[in-house]
Scaffold this active site. Structure first.
Site, PDB file in Angstrom:
ATOM      1  N   GLY A  41      25.933  32.398  -7.910  1.00 37.99           N
ATOM      2  CA  GLY A  41      25.265  31.304  -7.219  1.00 37.99           C
ATOM      3  C   GLY A  41      24.145  30.670  -8.016  1.00 37.99           C
ATOM      4  O   GLY A  41      23.400  29.847  -7.502  1.00 37.99           O
ATOM      5  N   HIS A  42      24.019  31.042  -9.258  1.00 39.58           N
ATOM      6  CA  HIS A  42      22.910  30.532 -10.071  1.00 39.58           C
ATOM      7  C   HIS A  42      23.404  29.385 -10.937  1.00 39.58           C
ATOM      8  O   HIS A  42      23.933  29.599 -12.022  1.00 39.58           O
ATOM      9  CB  HIS A  42      22.353  31.687 -10.923  1.00 39.58           C
ATOM     10  CG  HIS A  42      20.952  31.448 -11.381  1.00 39.58           C
ATOM     11  ND1 HIS A  42      20.648  31.058 -12.643  1.00 39.58           N
ATOM     12  CD2 HIS A  42      19.778  31.553 -10.728  1.00 39.58           C
ATOM     13  CE1 HIS A  42      19.337  30.934 -12.774  1.00 39.58           C
ATOM     14  NE2 HIS A  42      18.791  31.229 -11.616  1.00 39.58           N
TER      15      HIS A  42
END
Length: 132
Positions: A41-42
């Site tokens: 999710g980065h």
């Protein structure tokens, strides 16, 4: 201590006394692969290895290279951290460590680079151990 980082430092130069400086030093390599959980999710379209994960790689390498005189030390503080460039999947971190005794404590200084150049500098203070 459990780590959120899958990659593990591999010794490039085993820990030992530097013949020039007389200080305890070591060098480690860490391959940052795209399967690291933090990439999920980065920045999905432009993945960046978070700075805290770079710091975790430094901590893991440092604790694998503790000088014999500092056996049993534990991380007391991160005195300073400076992130100089982004780290991406496929990068290899080159971690150069130098240990110095500071009174009853120990300081571990790390310079981190990738193939593109410097990526971070970190200074940690360790306390405790056999001499404490």
């Amino acid at each position: 201590m459990t780590s959120a980082v899958l990659a593990r430092p591999e010794a490039v130069r085993e820990p030992g006394h530097d013949t020039v400086t007389g200080k305890w030093s070591a060098r480690y390599s860490v391959a940052v692969t795209s399967d690291e959980p933090v990439f999920a999710g980065h920045y999905p379209d432009f993945p960046i290895f978070p700075g805290v994960c770079v710091l975790e790689c430094v901590r893991t390498a440092a604790e694998a290279s503790v000088p014999p005189a500092a056996d049993g030390v534990r991380l007391a503080s991160v005195e300073s951290t400076r992130f100089l460039a982004a780290v991406h999947p496929g990068d290899v971190l080159d971690i150069e460590l130098v240990w110095e005794q500071r009174g009853a404590d120990w300081r571990c200084t790390a310079k981190v680079a990738t193939g593109r150049g410097p990526a971070a500098s970190v200074r940690c203070r360790y306390t405790g151990g056999a001499a404490a």
